[in-house]
Design a protein around this motif. Structure first.
Motif, PDB file in Angstrom:
ATOM      1  N   LEU A  28       0.822  -1.210   0.000  1.00  0.00           N
ATOM      2  CA  LEU A  28       0.000   0.000   0.000  1.00  0.00           C
ATOM      3  C   LEU A  28       0.854   1.257   0.000  1.00  0.00           C
ATOM      4  CD1 LEU A  28      -2.826  -0.983   2.530  1.00  0.00           C
ATOM      5  CD2 LEU A  28      -3.146  -0.384   0.124  1.00  0.00           C
ATOM      6  N   SER A  29       2.020   1.185   0.640  1.00  0.00           N
ATOM      7  CA  SER A  29       2.879   2.375   0.721  1.00  0.00           C
ATOM      8  C   SER A  29       3.454   2.756  -0.634  1.00  0.00           C
ATOM      9  CB  SER A  29       4.020   2.130   1.711  1.00  0.00           C
ATOM     10  OG  SER A  29       4.963   1.208   1.190  1.00  0.00           O
ATOM     11  N   LEU A  30       3.374   1.861  -1.601  1.00  0.00           N
ATOM     12  CA  LEU A  30       3.883   2.137  -2.951  1.00  0.00           C
ATOM     13  C   LEU A  30       2.775   2.567  -3.896  1.00  0.00           C
ATOM     14  CD1 LEU A  30       6.262  -0.950  -3.285  1.00  0.00           C
ATOM     15  CD2 LEU A  30       6.837   1.351  -2.475  1.00  0.00           C
ATOM     16  N   GLU A  31       1.578   2.821  -3.346  1.00  0.00           N
ATOM     17  CA  GLU A  31       0.435   3.184  -4.168  1.00  0.00           C
ATOM     18  C   GLU A  31      -0.130   4.524  -3.733  1.00  0.00           C
ATOM     19  OE1 GLU A  31      -1.222  -1.332  -5.140  1.00  0.00           O
ATOM     20  OE2 GLU A  31      -2.145  -0.125  -3.550  1.00  0.00           O
ATOM     21  N   SER A  32      -0.894   5.134  -4.619  1.00  0.00           N
ATOM     22  CA  SER A  32      -1.575   6.387  -4.325  1.00  0.00           C
ATOM     23  C   SER A  32      -3.042   6.218  -4.656  1.00  0.00           C
ATOM     24  CB  SER A  32      -0.978   7.531  -5.149  1.00  0.00           C
ATOM     25  OG  SER A  32      -1.653   8.749  -4.898  1.00  0.00           O
ATOM     26  N   GLY A  33      -3.878   6.957  -3.956  1.00  0.00           N
ATOM     27  CA  GLY A  33      -5.313   6.834  -4.152  1.00  0.00           C
ATOM     28  C   GLY A  33      -5.978   6.569  -2.827  1.00  0.00           C
ATOM     29  N   GLY A  34      -7.262   6.276  -2.868  1.00  0.00           N
ATOM     30  CA  GLY A  34      -7.984   6.049  -1.631  1.00  0.00           C
ATOM     31  C   GLY A  34      -9.318   5.410  -1.879  1.00  0.00           C
ATOM     32  N   THR A  35     -10.224   5.635  -0.955  1.00  0.00           N
ATOM     33  CA  THR A  35     -11.543   5.015  -1.053  1.00  0.00           C
ATOM     34  C   THR A  35     -12.370   5.632  -2.177  1.00  0.00           C
ATOM     35  OG1 THR A  35     -12.334   6.566   0.627  1.00  0.00           O
ATOM     36  CG2 THR A  35     -11.571   4.408   1.388  1.00  0.00           C
ATOM     37  N   LEU A  36     -12.068   6.883  -2.559  1.00  0.00           N
ATOM     38  CA  LEU A  36     -12.854   7.564  -3.585  1.00  0.00           C
ATOM     39  C   LEU A  36     -12.177   7.556  -4.949  1.00  0.00           C
ATOM     40  CD1 LEU A  36     -14.022  10.675  -1.524  1.00  0.00           C
ATOM     41  CD2 LEU A  36     -15.206   8.502  -1.856  1.00  0.00           C
ATOM     42  N   THR A  37     -10.894   7.243  -4.992  1.00  0.00           N
ATOM     43  CA  THR A  37     -10.166   7.216  -6.263  1.00  0.00           C
ATOM     44  C   THR A  37      -9.439   5.885  -6.378  1.00  0.00           C
ATOM     45  OG1 THR A  37      -8.241   8.243  -5.226  1.00  0.00           O
ATOM     46  CG2 THR A  37      -9.848   9.707  -6.280  1.00  0.00           C
ATOM     47  N   PRO A  38      -9.213   5.423  -7.600  1.00  0.00           N
ATOM     48  CA  PRO A  38      -8.531   4.129  -7.760  1.00  0.00           C
ATOM     49  C   PRO A  38      -7.076   4.207  -7.314  1.00  0.00           C
ATOM     50  CG  PRO A  38      -8.813   5.220  -9.880  1.00  0.00           C
ATOM     51  CD  PRO A  38      -9.604   6.018  -8.890  1.00  0.00           C
ATOM     52  N   LEU A  39      -6.563   3.082  -6.835  1.00  0.00           N
ATOM     53  CA  LEU A  39      -5.184   3.001  -6.407  1.00  0.00           C
ATOM     54  C   LEU A  39      -4.267   2.856  -7.622  1.00  0.00           C
ATOM     55  CD1 LEU A  39      -5.551   0.594  -3.341  1.00  0.00           C
ATOM     56  CD2 LEU A  39      -5.050   3.032  -3.263  1.00  0.00           C
ATOM     57  N   THR A  40      -3.194   3.595  -7.627  1.00  0.00           N
ATOM     58  CA  THR A  40      -2.215   3.519  -8.715  1.00  0.00           C
ATOM     59  C   THR A  40      -0.821   3.376  -8.119  1.00  0.00           C
ATOM     60  OG1 THR A  40      -2.017   5.932  -8.766  1.00  0.00           O
ATOM     61  CG2 THR A  40      -3.594   4.908 -10.287  1.00  0.00           C
ATOM     62  N   PHE A  41       0.023   2.635  -8.795  1.00  0.00           N
ATOM     63  CA  PHE A  41       1.390   2.411  -8.328  1.00  0.00           C
ATOM     64  C   PHE A  41       2.219   3.676  -8.551  1.00  0.00           C
ATOM     65  CE2 PHE A  41       5.798   1.089  -9.006  1.00  0.00           C
ATOM     66  CZ  PHE A  41       6.013   0.359  -7.843  1.00  0.00           C
ATOM     67  N   VAL A  42       2.872   4.138  -7.479  1.00  0.00           N
ATOM     68  CA  VAL A  42       3.686   5.357  -7.562  1.00  0.00           C
ATOM     69  C   VAL A  42       5.115   5.120  -7.094  1.00  0.00           C
ATOM     70  CG1 VAL A  42       1.714   6.916  -7.339  1.00  0.00           C
ATOM     71  CG2 VAL A  42       2.909   6.117  -5.275  1.00  0.00           C
ATOM     72  N   ASP A  64      -8.586  -4.988   5.362  1.00  0.00           N
ATOM     73  CA  ASP A  64      -9.077  -6.371   5.415  1.00  0.00           C
ATOM     74  C   ASP A  64     -10.470  -6.436   6.026  1.00  0.00           C
ATOM     75  OD1 ASP A  64      -6.752  -7.299   4.282  1.00  0.00           O
ATOM     76  OD2 ASP A  64      -5.785  -7.747   6.203  1.00  0.00           O
ATOM     77  N   ILE A  65     -10.693  -5.698   7.102  1.00  0.00           N
ATOM     78  CA  ILE A  65     -12.006  -5.702   7.754  1.00  0.00           C
ATOM     79  C   ILE A  65     -13.062  -5.125   6.810  1.00  0.00           C
ATOM     80  CG2 ILE A  65     -13.340  -4.680   9.633  1.00  0.00           C
ATOM     81  CD1 ILE A  65     -11.613  -6.947  10.547  1.00  0.00           C
ATOM     82  N   ARG A  66     -12.706  -4.076   6.077  1.00  0.00           N
ATOM     83  CA  ARG A  66     -13.654  -3.486   5.126  1.00  0.00           C
ATOM     84  C   ARG A  66     -13.966  -4.452   3.987  1.00  0.00           C
ATOM     85  NH1 ARG A  66     -11.912   1.300   1.129  1.00  0.00           N
ATOM     86  NH2 ARG A  66     -10.624  -0.460   0.492  1.00  0.00           N
ATOM     87  N   ASN A  67     -12.943  -5.121   3.465  1.00  0.00           N
ATOM     88  CA  ASN A  67     -13.170  -6.069   2.373  1.00  0.00           C
ATOM     89  C   ASN A  67     -14.014  -7.260   2.812  1.00  0.00           C
ATOM     90  OD1 ASN A  67     -11.638  -4.481   0.655  1.00  0.00           O
ATOM     91  ND2 ASN A  67      -9.737  -5.593   1.065  1.00  0.00           N
ATOM     92  N   LEU A  68     -13.930  -7.616   4.079  1.00  0.00           N
ATOM     93  CA  LEU A  68     -14.744  -8.714   4.605  1.00  0.00           C
ATOM     94  C   LEU A  68     -16.142  -8.259   4.988  1.00  0.00           C
ATOM     95  CD1 LEU A  68     -12.076 -10.460   6.871  1.00  0.00           C
ATOM     96  CD2 LEU A  68     -13.007 -11.334   4.729  1.00  0.00           C
ATOM     97  N   GLY A  69     -16.435  -6.964   4.879  1.00  0.00           N
ATOM     98  CA  GLY A  69     -17.747  -6.445   5.237  1.00  0.00           C
ATOM     99  C   GLY A  69     -18.034  -6.455   6.721  1.00  0.00           C
ATOM    100  N   LEU A  70     -16.987  -6.318   7.534  1.00  0.00           N
ATOM    101  CA  LEU A  70     -17.161  -6.415   8.987  1.00  0.00           C
ATOM    102  C   LEU A  70     -17.102  -5.059   9.692  1.00  0.00           C
ATOM    103  CD1 LEU A  70     -14.982  -9.573   9.731  1.00  0.00           C
ATOM    104  CD2 LEU A  70     -17.473  -9.418   9.571  1.00  0.00           C
ATOM    105  N   ILE A  71     -16.972  -3.966   8.941  1.00  0.00           N
ATOM    106  CA  ILE A  71     -16.988  -2.658   9.587  1.00  0.00           C
ATOM    107  C   ILE A  71     -18.330  -2.455  10.281  1.00  0.00           C
ATOM    108  CG2 ILE A  71     -16.963  -0.158   9.161  1.00  0.00           C
ATOM    109  CD1 ILE A  71     -14.232  -1.340   8.895  1.00  0.00           C
ATOM    110  N   ASP A  72     -18.288  -1.874  11.468  1.00  0.00           N
ATOM    111  CA  ASP A  72     -19.488  -1.645  12.282  1.00  0.00           C
ATOM    112  C   ASP A  72     -20.170  -2.948  12.672  1.00  0.00           C
ATOM    113  OD1 ASP A  72     -19.461   1.068  12.721  1.00  0.00           O
ATOM    114  OD2 ASP A  72     -20.575   1.548  10.910  1.00  0.00           O
TER     115      ASP A  72
END
Length: 614
Positions: A40-54, A468-476
């Motif tokens: 992840l530290s080699l990528e840019s972006g976030g929840t609203l924009t796609p991740l790109t390798f930087v 990981d928790i978000r991808n598993l749908g376990l937030i909240d």
């Protein structure tokens, strides 16, 4: 009876089997999140924009003049200065005073010392100091007014953190140094313990989050590494930058952990529980380095433990029988009676000391006993004065209750579940490495596989963990409140060293000589990890946005930061939980922990059943 005729422990393949859960837990919840964080530290972006390798762009920005990393690192290290002085100066001095005070004052002192770590809650302490910003505040708590000015906030925060952590840091240091004064090879043991304590204190300072976040909202002059990571990843929604901070922090913590592991293993550090005795002079209190059970003149040699070197007068010095015979072969003392033969005191020292003999022949003078009691009184007085803002806030107006039974359930049930799992897996691994010794005398080097995460908390792994928790749908969800670590590496180290020391004294009796006496320590560590999990702010803040799932520290933080209102300082230290924890800690100190000893070096030949061959 020789060691060759003693029962043999189970074969070493069982050691590998017991180590497997810890290895899998390390791979799943430590190594994999570490790799994910680096990616992840080699990528840019976030929840609203796609991740790109930087590539290394995030590191370039972070380590540049405006990146904030060096300032956060420097401030984090500055927070360690006062706790480090307390741990390395006040801790050993108080431990020495208690060691020389005799059994009764030592036990009572350890019970008193247990109060501060058990009751310590970073969120509650921060909430209490926030009362110093209200009108009409007086006394030490008014030091919080320095936090209003960016120029004075860093210095004020250092003083507040030093005052708030004094009692807990000093107590934990004493509990580390005191066994080293009782286990033989005292100089080597004390140096090894001191080095590990120093490294652990620095590592804890680098991960400071709750106190600074609650008191200053992580503002730039007082931003720690953990605060910078939280701001970048979760406030600014730049997970790549947050992961870069986490990676750099993890590298530093990994180096510290490896250094501590090498020191411990290379020095041959081990723990054991000194045995009780029906004799009026118990071996557990024999002076370090005495080399023999000192029996007063006129005492029959038959009343001494079988095979022990008995002296009816001044000790005759090291003899060929010391450390041999049935007593040591069956697991009592690998360093003669109670110490490293290379550090034995001159013969007759105890008999000529003029003090009243304690159990095991230890001479405790009235001055030594008084000094020990006075040292505990001074510690208690200083701790009470420095924690007065917190004690006052507990009885003062709270600004309304921040939660009920649901908040306590959210806080302590996941904390207990996480502790049982992580300590239980660590205990199985410790039995495998330290008890069954699958690599023989080199078994402790297996700890180096886990060492990079020895001092790593949830913080440096939280960016990957949250993904990981978000991808598993376990937030909240309630399940997400369970800390995401399946193996507690610090507990694995402590329990492995204990199982090693017990195995050397077990005479080959794995169940009775290793498992049974180590179970109480595993239970104590479950309680310790439960308290640490329950006082954590970062992980619950990330995975539970629903107010109905807020833990006590999160509820306190949200009430102050979102509503600008005073929070209930007692919420994260509820009376029933604290009373139960204090009673349990006191009982553990009196019945078990005060008997712990730490030794270093290679055991003498004949000190116990040899480790199974690799």
């Amino acid at each position: 009876m020789t060691s060759d005729s003693l029962p043999r422990p189970p074969s070493s393949p069982l050691g590998w089997v017991l180590l497997m859960p810890a290895g899998l837990g390390m791979l799943i919840t430590l190594l994999l999140p570490t790799v994910q964080t680096i990616r992840l530290s080699l990528e840019s972006g976030g929840t609203l924009t796609p991740l790109t390798f930087v590539g290394l762009d995030n590191y370039t920005r972070l380590l540049g003049s405006g990146g904030g990393f060096w300032g956060a690192l420097g401030f984090s290290l500055s927070l360690v200065l006062v706790p480090l002085l307390v741990a390395l100066i006040a801790g050993p001095l108080l431990a020495l005073a208690l060691d020389r005070a005799g059994t009764g004052p030592r036990r009572a002192g350890l019970v008193v010392l247990s109060l501060a770590p058990v009751a310590f809650s970073p969120a509650a302490v921060a909430v209490a100091w926030m009362h110093g910003l209200t009108s009409g505040a007086s006394g030490l708590v008014t030091l919080a007014t320095t936090l209003r000015d960016p120029a004075t906030a860093p210095g004020g925060l250092r003083l507040i953190l030093g005052a708030a952590t004094f009692g807990a840091v000093c107590a934990l240091a004493v509990m580390a140094f005191l066994p080293a004064l009782r286990g033989g090879a005292v100089t080597r043991s004390m140096l090894a313990v001191g080095a590990v304590v120093a490294l652990a204190t620095v590592a804890a300072g680098l991960q400071t989050f709750t106190l600074t976040t609650v008191l200053t909202r992580g503002s730039r002059p007082t931003q720690t590494l953990a605060g910078l990571q939280y701001t970048e990843a979760f406030v600014q929604a730049r997970p790549g930058m947050g992961a870069a901070v986490a990676t750099l922090t993890g590298v530093i913590l990994g180096v510290l952990g490896l250094a501590a592991a090498i020191i411990v293993v290379a020095a041959g550090v081990r723990l054991w529980v000194t045995p009780k005795s029906s004799l009026p002079y118990e071996p557990e209190d024999a002076p370090a380095g005495s080399g023999a059970f000192a029996v007063p003149a006129g005492t029959s040699g038959a009343s001494a433990p079988s095979g022990a070197h008995v002296s009816s007068g001044p000790a005759a010095g090291p003899g060929p029988a010391a450390g041999h015979g049935p007593a040591s072969a069956t697991g009592a003392f690998p360093y003669g009676a109670h110490g490293d033969p290379s550090e034995r005191a001159p013969g007759g020292e105890q008999a000529q000391s003029g003090g009243r003999p304690e159990s095991g022949g230890r001479s405790v003078s009235a001055a030594g006993r008084a000094a020990g009691i006075a040292a505990v009184v001074v510690y208690a007085a200083v701790t009470l004065a420095l924690t007065w803002p917190w004690l006052t806030a507990l009885t003062g107006p709270s600004g309304g209750r921040d939660g009920g039974i649901a908040t306590q359930v959210n806080t302590w049930v996941p904390a207990l579940v996480g502790a049982v799992v992580s300590v239980g897996v660590a205990y199985l691994g410790a039995l495998g490495i330290g008890g069954l010794r699958p690599l023989g005398r080199r078994s402790e080097w297996l700890l180096l596989l886990f060492a990079p995460w020895l001092f790593v908390g949830v913080g440096p792994l939280s960016v990957a963990g949250w993904n990981d928790i978000r991808n598993l749908g376990l937030i909240d969800t309630f399940v997400s409140l369970v800390p995401p670590v399946l193996v507690s590496v610090p507990c694995l180290f402590v329990l492995t060293l204990l199982c090693r020391g017990l195995a050397e004294r077990s005479g080959g009796d794995f169940a009775g000589g290793v498992v049974r006496p180590s179970l109480p320590m595993a239970a104590v560590l479950v309680g310790v990890v439960t308290l640490l999990n329950g006082q954590d702010l970062l992980w619950p803040l990330l995975v539970a946005h629903d107010p109905g799932l807020a833990t006590a520290p999160a509820a306190q933080f949200l009430r102050i930061s979102e509503y600008g209102a005073a929070a209930d300082a007692s919420l994260s230290t509820p009376l029933p939980v604290m009373l139960l924890a204090l009673l349990t800690a006191g009982a553990a100190q009196v019945l078990y922990l005060h008997r712990l000893a730490i030794g270093a070096g290679t055991p003498r030949a004949g000190s116990g059943n040899p480790a199974p061959a690799a």
